[in-house]
Design an enzyme around this catalytic site. Structure first.
Site, PDB file in Angstrom:
ATOM      1  N   GLY A  33       0.843 -13.413   8.888  1.00 47.73           N
ATOM      2  CA  GLY A  33      -0.291 -12.525   9.161  1.00 47.73           C
ATOM      3  C   GLY A  33      -1.406 -12.743   8.151  1.00 47.73           C
ATOM      4  O   GLY A  33      -2.586 -12.860   8.510  1.00 47.73           O
ATOM      5  N   HIS A  34      -1.015 -12.840   6.874  1.00 46.95           N
ATOM      6  CA  HIS A  34      -2.028 -13.049   5.831  1.00 46.95           C
ATOM      7  C   HIS A  34      -2.656 -14.436   5.945  1.00 46.95           C
ATOM      8  O   HIS A  34      -3.868 -14.590   5.764  1.00 46.95           O
ATOM      9  CB  HIS A  34      -1.402 -12.925   4.439  1.00 46.95           C
ATOM     10  N   LYS A 146      -3.480  -5.217  13.673  1.00 46.40           N
ATOM     11  CA  LYS A 146      -2.211  -4.539  13.938  1.00 46.40           C
ATOM     12  C   LYS A 146      -2.177  -3.180  13.226  1.00 46.40           C
ATOM     13  O   LYS A 146      -1.651  -2.215  13.761  1.00 46.40           O
ATOM     14  CB  LYS A 146      -1.061  -5.430  13.454  1.00 46.40           C
TER      15      LYS A 146
HETATM   16  O1  PAF Z   1      -2.840  -3.812   4.356  1.00 44.54           O
HETATM   17  C1  PAF Z   1      -2.580  -3.906   3.134  1.00 44.54           C
HETATM   18  O2  PAF Z   1      -1.858  -4.814   2.696  1.00 44.54           O
HETATM   19  C2  PAF Z   1      -3.132  -2.879   2.174  1.00 44.54           C
HETATM   20  O3  PAF Z   1      -3.200  -1.626   2.751  1.00 44.54           O
HETATM   21  C3  PAF Z   1      -4.515  -3.288   1.576  1.00 44.54           C
HETATM   22  C4  PAF Z   1      -5.581  -3.361   2.659  1.00 44.54           C
HETATM   23  C5  PAF Z   1      -4.389  -4.613   0.874  1.00 44.54           C
HETATM   24  C6  PAF Z   1      -4.964  -2.235   0.546  1.00 44.54           C
HETATM   25  O4  PAF Z   1      -4.064  -2.124  -0.510  1.00 44.54           O
END
Ligand code: PAF
Length: 174
Positions: A33-34, A146
């Site tokens: 996802g990242h 999501k």
């Molecule tokens: O979705 C996430 O991983 C967290 O909520 C975020 C946006 C990095 C904020 O800490």
């Protein structure tokens, strides 16, 4: 890839970037996802930055915070392979110095659904995201669709606070 820890170093590096910056905020333990968010940022921006910070203020249950997966070395290897330009890995004190007092509350959107189940969660999310958008000053910031309520909260805070950023909601793969 530059790995930056302090706010001072981040500001100095940011001021030297000439061109558009995409920011992918994360709490680490990176997965497909990242990487899809990073890919999109790389396609749309001159530079891509990733923040890795496990934000305690969005956890209302301390056992969730302590059991949150941590794998910094693997995360950094992955981001390096992907050609990310900079990673911010701040300490807790760097983000929330002693006597920290300021919170961002997106009122109505934070209350139902996950916000009802996890009191204060979205205030914690809104606070860290606002701070990241202020310190990185990215042209674009990337979030998974999501987490629809989180995306709505982030869009609202960027609009309400007139932050000069485009929030990009992306299809998330997990
Ligand atoms: O979705 C996430 O991983 C967290 O909520 C975020 C946006 C990095 C904020 O800490």
């Amino acid at each position: 890839m530059q790995i930056i820890k302090t706010l001072k170093a981040l500001r100095a590096t940011r001021s030297l970037l000439d061109g558009s910056l995409g920011l992918v905020p994360t709490m680490g333990a990176l997965h497909a996802g990242h990487t899809s968010l990073v890919d999109l940022s790389k396609a749309q921006c001159n530079y891509t930055a990733v923040s890795i910070f496990i934000n305690p203020k969005q956890f209302n249950d301390t056992s969730d915070l302590s059991s949150y997966p941590r794998n910094i070395e693997a995360d950094l290897n992955l981001l390096e392979e992907m050609g990310v330009d900079l990673v911010w890995l701040p300490s807790l004190e760097e983000v929330y110095p002693p006597n920290y007092q300021t919170f961002v509350e997106v009122r109505d959107l934070s209350l139902p659904l996950e916000g009802a189940a996890r009191t204060g969660h979205f205030t914690g999310v809104a606070t860290i995201v606002a701070k990241l958008l202020i310190v990185f000053q990215p042209q674009r910031a990337y979030f998974g669709r999501k987490d629809a309520q989180q995306l709505a909260v982030v869009n609202q805070l960027a609009f309400d606070l007139a932050l000069p950023v485009t929030i990009i909601g992306c299809p998330t793969i997990r």
